[in-house]
Design an enzyme around this catalytic site. Structure first.
Site, PDB file in Angstrom:
ATOM      1  N   HIS A  51       7.228  11.379 -11.164  1.00 37.88           N
ATOM      2  CA  HIS A  51       6.997  12.723 -10.663  1.00 37.88           C
ATOM      3  C   HIS A  51       6.873  12.719  -9.145  1.00 37.88           C
ATOM      4  O   HIS A  51       6.033  12.013  -8.581  1.00 37.88           O
ATOM      5  CB  HIS A  51       5.726  13.307 -11.275  1.00 37.88           C
TER       6      HIS A  51
ATOM      7  N   TYR B  77      -1.109  22.326 -12.824  1.00 35.56           N
ATOM      8  CA  TYR B  77      -2.551  22.538 -12.770  1.00 35.56           C
ATOM      9  C   TYR B  77      -2.780  24.039 -12.580  1.00 35.56           C
ATOM     10  O   TYR B  77      -2.277  24.624 -11.608  1.00 35.56           O
ATOM     11  CB  TYR B  77      -3.169  21.788 -11.596  1.00 35.56           C
TER      12      TYR B  77
ATOM     13  N   PRO C  65     -11.121  13.452 -14.800  1.00 32.53           N
ATOM     14  CA  PRO C  65      -9.687  13.151 -14.866  1.00 32.53           C
ATOM     15  C   PRO C  65      -8.800  14.058 -14.028  1.00 32.53           C
ATOM     16  O   PRO C  65      -7.603  13.789 -13.894  1.00 32.53           O
ATOM     17  CB  PRO C  65      -9.364  13.300 -16.360  1.00 32.53           C
TER      18      PRO C  65
ATOM     19  N   LYS D  28      -7.543   9.401 -11.118  1.00 28.48           N
ATOM     20  CA  LYS D  28      -7.905   8.229 -10.328  1.00 28.48           C
ATOM     21  C   LYS D  28      -8.509   7.070 -11.131  1.00 28.48           C
ATOM     22  O   LYS D  28      -8.623   5.965 -10.604  1.00 28.48           O
ATOM     23  CB  LYS D  28      -8.910   8.629  -9.238  1.00 28.48           C
TER      24      LYS D  28
ATOM     25  N   TYR E 168      -3.304  12.008  -3.762  1.00 33.83           N
ATOM     26  CA  TYR E 168      -2.801  12.020  -5.145  1.00 33.83           C
ATOM     27  C   TYR E 168      -1.899  10.813  -5.414  1.00 33.83           C
ATOM     28  O   TYR E 168      -2.023  10.166  -6.460  1.00 33.83           O
ATOM     29  CB  TYR E 168      -2.046  13.316  -5.409  1.00 33.83           C
TER      30      TYR E 168
END
Length: 399
Positions: A78, A209, A301, A305, A393
Site C-alpha cells: 500500500h 480510516y 492498533p 505499530k 506511518y
C-alpha cells in the site's frame, strides 16, 4: 522438540511471538545460540489470526534475512491510505511524501508461520507447549529459566548468559523485574474495536480510516478473498448483541461517502471485541533480563505499530549482544533501554494521536469533537501535516 538435561544456551528467549522469533533469527546470523520457550503449541501461535501492517524497513529486513519470499508473493503493498470524515474522502499518498516508502499488509500470524518454519529449517530450537515458566537469578551472572516440558513433567532449568522476555503483556518476564524497580505508564481507552473477517473481494485497494458521528470504522484487507473490518464499540459490549446484519449496517453507515462508492459484503466467519490501551514499562532491562515487544509496551492498533515496535526492540538487542560477544563491550546492552524507549514513545504518541483524532470518545464534549474534525481538515489540506503522518506511518528510520 525435547531439550536434554544439562543443556545451556547463550540467550534464553521466552515467547515465540514476533519479538522472540525475530530475535532468534537475528542472533543466529551473528553466530549466537538461543533457545525459545513457548507456552502455547505451534498450532496455537500459527492459528491465532491477527492483522498486520509492516513498516517499510521491516519488509527490507525480512528480505535481507532471506525470510521474505512468501511475504513478497502474498503481501498487499500500500502506497497510501484514505481518511474519511464528513462523508468526504481524502487520499494521503505516503509513497510520494516519503520518497517511495510504503507499508505492506501481511497478517502477523503469517509472519509467525514464516519465522517458525525458517527457524526449524535452520535447526533452531523452539520448545512449544512448555508450562510453569519462571525467570530466575536475573541479578546474577548466571540467570536461568525454569519450566516443565510437559504438564506432568518435572521442573527443569535452562541456564544462560541472558534472558530475553518476549512473552507478551501477561507473561512472567516483566513481573520478574522487582516492582520497586519499574514504572508502568498506561491509558485505557473508553472504546474498543469490534473486528470481523469476511469472505469478500476487496472493496478498496488501500486502508480506509473513517471518523463518523456514530464512531470510528476501518476497512482493511487480508487476502483477495478475505477482508478485515472494524467498528468502534463499547469494549464491555457482548458480541452476541451484534448480528451480522447489524455489523454490516454500521459499516455501511460509517465507511461510505458521497461518491457512490459502496462496501462489498460477504459471509462473516470470525468476529470479536477487543479493548484498547496504551502501555509502557520502564526500564526494559533488569540485570541480565531484557524485555521486548508486548512485554514492554502496548499501542492501540490504530497506528499499526505493535509488531513493528517489537522488531525494532530485538534488532537493537541483537546488535548489542553481537557487540558483547564479539568485543566484550557492554555499551549496547547498557544503552538498550534508552535507545528503544526513544522510538517507543514516538510510536506511542503517534498511535495515541491517530486514535484520539479518529474516534468519538463517549465522554467528550461537542467542542472536542469539532477540534478533532478541525485537526483532520488541517491534516488533509497541509502537505507538511500529511508528510508528518506519512513519515510515522511507513516507519521512522532505524539508524
Amino acid at each position: 522438540m525435547y531439550l536434554a538435561k544439562g543443556v545451556r544456551t547463550q540467550v534464553a528467549i521466552v515467547g515465540a511471538g514476533p519479538a522472540g522469533l525475530f530475535l532468534a533469527h537475528l542472533l543466529h546470523r551473528q553466530g549466537i545460540e538461543s533457545v525459545i520457550l513457548e507456552q502455547r503449541s505451534r498450532a496455537e501461535i500459527e492459528g491465532t489470526i491477527r492483522a498486520g501492517v509492516l513498516e517499510h524497513w521491516v519488509v527490507d529486513l525480512m528480505n535481507d534475512m532471506g525470510l521474505g519470499d512468501r511475504l513478497m508473493r502474498e503481501g498487499h503493498f500500500h502506497s497510501g491510505i484514505t481518511l474519511r470524515f464528513g462523508r468526504r474522502s481524502h487520499h494521503i499518498d505516503m509513497s510520494e511524501l516519503t520518497g517511495g516508502k510504503r507499508v505492506t499488509v501481511y497478517a502477523q500470524h503469517e509472519v509467525i508461520r514464516d519465522l517458525v518454519a525458517a527457524r526449524l529449517e535452520d535447526g533452531g530450537r523452539i520448545l512449544f507447549g512448555v508450562s510453569d515458566v519462571d525467570v530466575r537469578d536475573i541479578d546474577c551472572a548466571a540467570p536461568r529459566v525454569l519450566f516443565r516440558q510437559s504438564p506432568d513433567g518435572p521442573m527443569e532449568e535452562l541456564p544462560c548468559d541472558f534472558i530475553a522476555g518476549c512473552d507478551g503483556f501477561h507473561g512472567p518476564s516483566r513481573q520478574a523485574i522487582p516492582a520497586a524497580c519499574r514504572r508502568e505508564y498506561q491509558i485505557t481507552y473508553p472504546f474498543g474495536w469490534l473486528g470481523i473477517l469476511a469472505e469478500a473481494p476487496p472493496s478498496h485497494p488501500e486502508l480506509i480510516y473513517a471518523n463518523h458521528e456514530r464512531g470510528f470504522a476501518l476497512l482493511s484487507t487480508r487476502s483477495p478473498e478475505v477482508q478485515r473490518l472494524y467498528i468502534q464499540c463499547d469494549p464491555r459490549d457482548d458480541i452476541a448483541n451484534w448480528s451480522d446484519d447489524r455489523i454490516w449496517s454500521e459499516l455501511h453507515r460509517r465507511l461510505e461517502d458521497g461518491s457512490g462508492w459502496t462496501l462489498t459484503e460477504g459471509p462473516v466467519f470470525q468476529k470479536g471485541i477487543i479493548g484498547m490501551r496504551s502501555f509502557v514499562c520502564e526500564p526494559m532491562r533488569h540485570g541480565r533480563l531484557f524485555i521486548a515487544g508486548d512485554a514492554a509496551h502496548i499501542v492501540p492498533p490504530t497506528g499499526a505499530k505493535g509488531l513493528n515496535l517489537a522488531v525494532a526492540d530485538v534488532l537493537v538487542l541483537s546488535r548489542a549482544m553481537a557487540a558483547y560477544y564479539s568485543t566484550g563491550s557492554s555499551d549496547g546492552l547498557d544503552g538498550y533501554c534508552a535507545t528503544c524507549l526513544a522510538r517507543i514513545w514516538k510510536a506511542e504518541r503517534f498511535s495515541w494521536h491517530m486514535t484520539t483524532m479518529l474516534h468519538r470518545n463517549p465522554g467528550e464534549s461537542a467542542f472536542e469533537q469539532r477540534l478533532h474534525l478541525a485537526e483532520l481538515d488541517h491534516l488533509v489540506h497541509s502537505r507538511a501535516a500529511m508528510a508528518a503522518l506519512a513519515e510515522n506511518y511507513v516507519g521512522l528510520p532505524m539508524e
